[in-house]
Design an enzyme around this catalytic site. Structure first.
Site, short mmCIF file in Angstrom:
data_model
loop_
_atom_site.label_atom_id
_atom_site.label_comp_id
_atom_site.label_asym_id
_atom_site.label_seq_id
_atom_site.Cartn_x
_atom_site.Cartn_y
_atom_site.Cartn_z
N GLU A 98 9.92 65.82 12.98
CA GLU A 98 9.30 65.58 14.29
C GLU A 98 7.98 66.33 14.37
OE1 GLU A 98 11.60 66.45 17.84
OE2 GLU A 98 13.37 65.43 17.04
N ARG A 123 13.74 57.31 11.94
CA ARG A 123 14.75 58.32 12.21
C ARG A 123 15.32 58.12 13.61
NH1 ARG A 123 14.12 64.17 14.43
NH2 ARG A 123 16.27 64.85 14.19
N ASN A 165 20.34 68.08 14.77
CA ASN A 165 18.96 68.21 15.20
C ASN A 165 18.81 69.46 16.06
OD1 ASN A 165 16.17 67.04 15.78
ND2 ASN A 165 16.95 67.48 17.83
N GLU A 166 17.97 70.39 15.61
CA GLU A 166 17.58 71.56 16.39
C GLU A 166 18.73 72.37 16.96
OE1 GLU A 166 14.68 70.39 19.33
OE2 GLU A 166 13.22 69.78 17.83
N TRP A 176 6.96 62.12 16.40
CA TRP A 176 7.77 61.99 17.60
C TRP A 176 6.83 61.56 18.71
CZ3 TRP A 176 12.86 62.14 18.70
CH2 TRP A 176 13.19 62.09 20.07
N GLU A 186 12.96 62.83 28.51
CA GLU A 186 12.68 64.13 27.91
C GLU A 186 13.61 65.21 28.49
OE1 GLU A 186 11.18 64.98 25.29
OE2 GLU A 186 10.94 67.12 25.57
N TYR A 202 5.95 71.69 16.61
CA TYR A 202 5.01 71.21 17.61
C TYR A 202 3.86 72.16 17.89
CZ TYR A 202 8.34 67.50 18.81
OH TYR A 202 9.16 66.40 18.77
N HIS A 212 22.43 64.74 17.92
CA HIS A 212 21.19 65.05 18.64
C HIS A 212 21.56 65.37 20.10
CE1 HIS A 212 16.61 64.49 18.26
NE2 HIS A 212 16.81 65.02 19.46
N GLN A 258 18.04 59.77 24.47
CA GLN A 258 16.70 59.64 25.04
C GLN A 258 16.23 58.19 25.16
OE1 GLN A 258 15.24 62.93 22.28
NE2 GLN A 258 13.92 63.25 24.04
N ASN A 313 11.26 70.29 12.52
CA ASN A 313 10.56 69.80 13.70
C ASN A 313 9.57 70.87 14.14
OD1 ASN A 313 12.34 67.68 13.60
ND2 ASN A 313 13.38 68.13 15.53
#
Ligand code: NAG
Length: 492
Positions: free
Chosen positions: A380, A81, A172-173, A425, A432, A312, A126, A24, A310
């Site tokens: 995040e 991170r 990650n995720e 984040w 994105e 949101y 990631h 990213q 993470n």
């Protein structure tokens, strides 16, 4: 207490952090010997992303270690991170060749962080798998060899950077890169076999994570004394109709298929949640959710030193069941539930993201109960505005941080949840994924039309910094005031 503001102070030793990920921000996609990743391939395929944008340059962080570290320094966080690009270290994904320029880049970043007293928190994966491992015989995360290949990559990272890195995140995720990568195809490698290959990939991720964790324990822990964990993403779910038991049951299924899929094996008993096992086996000769052997279960159980989270947003869940589900196999059908959001919740530029601060507190409490009170590291949390925004007065992000971080404090002080750190984040606007540059999540605004990619501080930084310095004092925070007249307009 849901809507009450809470005054108080974060515990001693609470870690504040900001985050980014390699694809990213780095750019430099083909320089100094870097191999291609599945995100290079995906972003070079026209029609896959918003406006056909790519991460070829992104924030050009590969050439801007000094600038990035200076931004981190100005924030006053204790941790930063970031992730390592596997194909920058192993261009073809295997140990056949180590690209020294890639090793040097991460050493330079880590050394610069240590020099300013900031601890690196390093994610190994990631989403940017070396393309060579997705090709031909390998088959990416659904192939048989990926587990050992990941462990070999982790081994080199522990060896090279481990003397200086005390906190590692293997993945990650996993939910995102399995469900979107191998299920609905929205992300690279763009494979569509939902309810089968996403589960297959998920099993390999769990085994790769567990083996890397065990390798660190046996080979590195005694000398390096760091921690290794995994980060999963999860929305919070509420029953849409609080008077219907079936919606409570639907809510539980949504949570188990989301967070439980990965965290139940690691934190509870080595195995998937029962509800997933039962549903994925219905009407099948062999379950679509590949079984874990007794040996695999004991390999996986207990392999995370902290609970990386993470988070949101929040959804409302309700029961759905289609009788012909067996003919339309998919991860989403397996949940026998659907979700929606309340239209009164303030919206971000990302369609899935609404500002629902109380959801994080409920999620943290749920994790405490479900997973036996783990130390939770929030890795995040953040909010987005439109890509064409030039607005530096990002009051929507100020409001988001002020609300969510206060709910984290409530979880710690009122619900006794063991939250050990909070990570925003993101350090700056960046690529994105499938949305390209159409959504900005940064604390800093980046001009993607300027070859220099200048980073400019947004106003929400002032609020974030004041919270880190003062927590939530009774006389309020000067930099977190938001004019209530504008609270319910959408970010511009
Ligand atoms: C993206 O690429 C596709 C395929 O070349 C093309 O049809 C489409 O118009 C492009 N979109 C934009 C916004 O340029």
């Amino acid at each position: 207490e849901r809507d009450e503001f809470h005054y108080g102070t974060f515990p001693e030793g609470f870690k504040w952090s900001v985050s980014t990920s390699a694809y990213q921000i780095e750019g430099g996609w083909n320089v100094d010997g870097k191999g291609e990743s599945i995100w290079d391939t995906f972003s070079h395929t026209p029609g896959k992303r918003a406006n056909n944008e790519t991460g070829d340059i992104a924030c050009d962080s590969y050439h801007k270690v000094k600038e990035d570290v200076n931004l981190v320094k100005m924030l006053g966080v204790q941790q930063y991170r970031f992730s390592i690009s596997w194909s920058r270290i192993f261009p073809d994904g295997t140990t056949s060749y180590v690209n020294q320029a890639g090793v040097d880049y991460y050493n330079s970043l880590i050394d610069s962080l240590l020099k300013i007293g900031v601890e690196p928190v390093v994610t190994l994966y990631h989403w940017d798998l070396p393309q060579a491992l997705e090709d031909d015989s390998f088959g990416g995360w659904v192939g048989a060899e990926i587990i050992d290949l990941f462990v070999e990559y982790a081994d080199i990272c522990f060896k090279e950077f481990g003397p200086k890195v005390k906190r590692w995140i293997t993945f990650n995720e996993p939910w995102v890169f399995t469900v979107l990568g191998y299920g609905n195809g929205a992300h690279s490698p763009n494979i569509k076999d939902s309810g089968r290959l996403d589960y297959q990939a998920g099993k390999n991720v769990l085994l790769a994570h567990a083996k890397a964790y065990r390798l660190y324990q046996t080979q590195y822990k005694a000398v390096q004394n760091g921690e290794v964990g995994i980060t999963c993403n999860s929305d919070w779910s509420e029953p849409r109709n609080q008077y219907r038991q079936v919606d409570y049951d639907a809510t539980n299924r949504v949570m188990q298929f989301f967070l439980g899929w990965f965290m139940h094996p690691i934190w509870v008993n080595g195995d998937y949640p029962d509800v997933m096992k039962v549903i994925a086996a219905q009407g099948e000769a062999t379950s679509r959710l590949p079984e874990l052997t007794t040996q695999e279960k004991s390999l996986i159980f207990g392999t995370s030193d902290f609970f990386g989270l993470n988070h949101y947003t929040t959804n409302l869940a309700y029961e759905t069941f289609s009788p012909d589900r067996i003919n339309e196999v998919s991860y989403y059908e397996d949940r026998e539930a659907n979700t929606e959001q309340d239209f009164t919740w303030p919206a971000a530029a990302s369609v899935w993201l609404k500002d629902v601060p109380w959801g994080i507190r409920r999620l943290l409490s749920w994790i405490k109960k479900e997973y036996n009170d783990p130390p939770i590291l929030i890795t995040e949390n953040g909010f987005s505005e439109e890509g064409n925004s030039h607005e530096l007065n990002d009051w929507w992000r100020t409001k988001f941080f002020h609300g969510y971080i206060n709910e984290v404090l409530k979880a710690i002080q009122l619900d006794n949840v063991n939250v050990i750190g909070y990570t925003a984040w993101s350090l700056m606007d960046n690529f994105e994924w499938a949305e390209g540059y159409s959504e900005r999540f940064g604390l800093h605004w980046v001009d993607f039309n300027d070859p220099e990619r200048p980073r400019i501080r947004k106003q929400s930084v002032n609020c974030f910094v004041e919270i880190m310095e003062r927590s939530f004092p009774a006389d309020g925070l000067q930099n977190c005031q938001v004019n209530s007249n504008i609270e319910n307009t959408t970010p511009t």
